[in-house]
Scaffold this active site. Structure first.
Site, mmCIF file in Angstrom:
data_model
loop_
_atom_site.group_PDB
_atom_site.id
_atom_site.type_symbol
_atom_site.label_atom_id
_atom_site.label_comp_id
_atom_site.label_asym_id
_atom_site.label_seq_id
_atom_site.Cartn_x
_atom_site.Cartn_y
_atom_site.Cartn_z
ATOM 1 N N ASP A 275 -28.747 9.711 -138.938
ATOM 2 C CA ASP A 275 -29.435 10.264 -140.108
ATOM 3 C C ASP A 275 -30.931 10.410 -139.832
ATOM 4 O O ASP A 275 -31.684 9.434 -139.909
ATOM 5 C CB ASP A 275 -29.194 9.345 -141.309
ATOM 6 C CG ASP A 275 -29.685 9.941 -142.629
ATOM 7 O OD1 ASP A 275 -30.520 10.864 -142.591
ATOM 8 O OD2 ASP A 275 -29.231 9.472 -143.685
ATOM 9 N N HIS B 140 -47.644 23.511 -124.094
ATOM 10 C CA HIS B 140 -46.739 23.896 -125.171
ATOM 11 C C HIS B 140 -46.571 25.406 -125.236
ATOM 12 O O HIS B 140 -45.459 25.914 -125.335
ATOM 13 C CB HIS B 140 -47.272 23.368 -126.505
ATOM 14 C CG HIS B 140 -46.420 23.751 -127.680
ATOM 15 N ND1 HIS B 140 -45.218 23.141 -127.952
ATOM 16 C CD2 HIS B 140 -46.597 24.688 -128.649
ATOM 17 C CE1 HIS B 140 -44.692 23.674 -129.047
ATOM 18 N NE2 HIS B 140 -45.510 24.609 -129.477
ATOM 19 N N GLU C 93 -37.908 22.605 -130.639
ATOM 20 C CA GLU C 93 -39.323 22.728 -130.310
ATOM 21 C C GLU C 93 -39.574 22.672 -128.811
ATOM 22 O O GLU C 93 -39.158 21.729 -128.132
ATOM 23 C CB GLU C 93 -40.131 21.634 -131.010
ATOM 24 C CG GLU C 93 -41.629 21.775 -130.795
ATOM 25 C CD GLU C 93 -42.450 20.838 -131.655
ATOM 26 O OE1 GLU C 93 -43.610 20.584 -131.311
ATOM 27 O OE2 GLU C 93 -41.930 20.350 -132.682
ATOM 28 N N LYS D 145 -45.989 12.306 -136.197
ATOM 29 C CA LYS D 145 -45.045 13.426 -136.103
ATOM 30 C C LYS D 145 -44.649 13.647 -134.665
ATOM 31 O O LYS D 145 -43.485 13.932 -134.353
ATOM 32 C CB LYS D 145 -45.676 14.682 -136.697
ATOM 33 C CG LYS D 145 -44.717 15.882 -136.774
ATOM 34 C CD LYS D 145 -44.774 16.781 -135.551
ATOM 35 C CE LYS D 145 -43.846 17.975 -135.696
ATOM 36 N NZ LYS D 145 -43.786 18.796 -134.460
#
Length: 425
Positions: free
Chosen positions: A280, A378, A86, A264
């Site tokens: 993990d 972004h 991202e 998030k």
């Protein structure tokens, strides 16, 4: 090898070529030629190794690894490898860390290395008495658990505590035994699962019930990592920016719809470091979101407040069950190289750095949302991906990305149209 650079504030790092960045990281972290060679290879995993890591292997997927600069954690400058696809994630951490660097960077702590294994007992007519019978066997249970992993015991880990609770369920009462285990520098899933499975027959014998599930809990609330930092108001653009960020945090604290996106963003940073070190990601993400709902309502993992001198203080607390031994962390050469870059010697130290990255990531997102909006920065970075997706190559990528940003239309159809113009079509 160049003279080792002991500051994470590497001037012009983002403008360097990939090879120049790798050389700078190698100098900072004192990487050997083997680690540098691993990081230089795009695939950097042997097909034979891949075939033994999971089943039915047909290929591998490469994810870019960026390095976050400007990070000072507990007084030590660190470079932090982050594996993510991202745009703007790595840049946000760098910028956020730079703005609190001079005020001390990030201060971190951990609650310990304790993991929980659960043993589910059903079919007992007297569940409260069964609970007491299990608790009475604490020393015997400790001996059974510790016998499963003598090496862990020698390293100072092993069984630490016992909890037993009666749980009401649709199928009737269940007696749930929690084994609390110090797994030291391992994430510990295999260790605690083995202990739970080994103990199960004894619990059935003592109580007359039937054991079904014997497995760890990913809600690792005995293995918390914490990070805090202070951003002087002058460093972040003034009181209006600070107050906008506080309002954004209050929104996430009060509303689960906003909190889901807020958290998030935290995990953008956290999971990138977890993945880069071969840990993990699913376990960490599951535990984080469960912890965010621990009070019966899903809310923010971070908190922000204004200090007495008007600065902005940010805090993050979350479960971070990560390890340095076992699993992909131990066998994947890129994960090993990333751990060398970090310079960590314990799982707790790794967790503390990851928590600092999560806080930095959240600060960056809140600041963007409270000022220019999330899209400006972004999409400027994402424009390069769009340019490549429509076939731009070489110098065309930068040219086309700049056009898309200037037009404020970072879309593939627009990119295809503009690329045709650049090529005289």
């Amino acid at each position: 090898m160049p003279t080792r650079n002991l500051t994470s504030r590497i001037s012009g790092f983002h403008r360097m070529t990939t090879e120049e960045r790798l050389e700078a990281v190698a100098a900072f972290s004192d990487l050997d030629e083997s680690a540098v060679g691993t990081l230089r290879r795009p695939g950097n995993i042997d097909p034979h190794l891949a075939d033994h890591m999971i089943e039915n292997v047909v290929a591998t997927l490469s994810i870019p690894i960026g390095v976050a600069t400007n990070m000072k954690v507990d007084g030590r400058d660190v470079l932090v490898p982050m594996a993510t696809e991202e745009s703007s994630v790595v840049a946000a951490v760098c910028n956020s860390a730079r703005q609190c660097y001079d005020s001390g960077g990030f201060i971190t702590s951990v609650s310990g290395n304790l993991m929980i294994a659960q043993v589910q007992l059903v079919g007992v007519p007297d569940p409260e008495q069964a609970r007491m019978m299990i608790l009475e066997r604490r020393e015997e249970i400790a001996a059974i658990c510790d016998s499963c992993d003598p090496m862990l015991l020698r390293l100072g880990g092993g069984f630490r505590d016992l909890e037993v609770r009666v749980l009401a369920s649709r199928g009737g009462p269940m007696v749930i035994t929690h084994l609390i285990v110090d797994t030291r520098d391992a994430m510990g899933a295999n260790t605690v699962n083995t202990m739970a499975e080994t103990l199960a027959p004894s619990i059935e014998e003592w109580t007359g019930g039937k054991v079904f599930l014997r497995i760890l809990s990913n809600l690792a609330d005995r293995r918390l990592a914490r990070a805090r930092a202070v951003w002087p108001v002058a460093a972040i653009g003034g009181e209006a920016v600070r107050d906008g960020m506080i309002a954004a945090y209050h929104f996430a604290e009060a509303d689960p719809y906003r909190a889901a996106t807020h958290n998030k963003g935290i995990m953008n940073g956290v999971s990138a470091v977890v993945l880069a070190t071969g840990n993990d990601t699913r376990a960490v993400e599951a535990g984080a979101h469960a912890y965010a709902a621990r009070n019966g309502r899903y809310s923010s993992l971070t908190s922000f407040e204004v200090t007495a001198d008007g600065s902005l203080a940010g805090m993050l607390e979350m479960p971070l069950p990560v390890g340095l031994v076992g699993g992909a962390t131990k066998v994947h050469p890129t994960a090993q190289a990333c751990l060398k870059i970090l310079g960590v010697s314990t799982a707790a130290e790794l967790a503390r750095i990851i928590a600092a990255v999560g806080l930095a990531q959240n600060f960056g997102a809140l600041k963007a949302l409270a000022t220019v909006g999330i899209q400006q920065g972004h999409m400027a970075l994402h424009a390069h991906n769009v340019a490549i997706a429509v076939g731009a190559t070489g110098a065309e990528v930068e040219q086309l990305a700049n056009i898309l940003v200037a037009r404020r239309r970072v879309r593939q159809d627009v990119a295809a149209e503009e690329l045709a113009k650049l090529r005289g079509g």
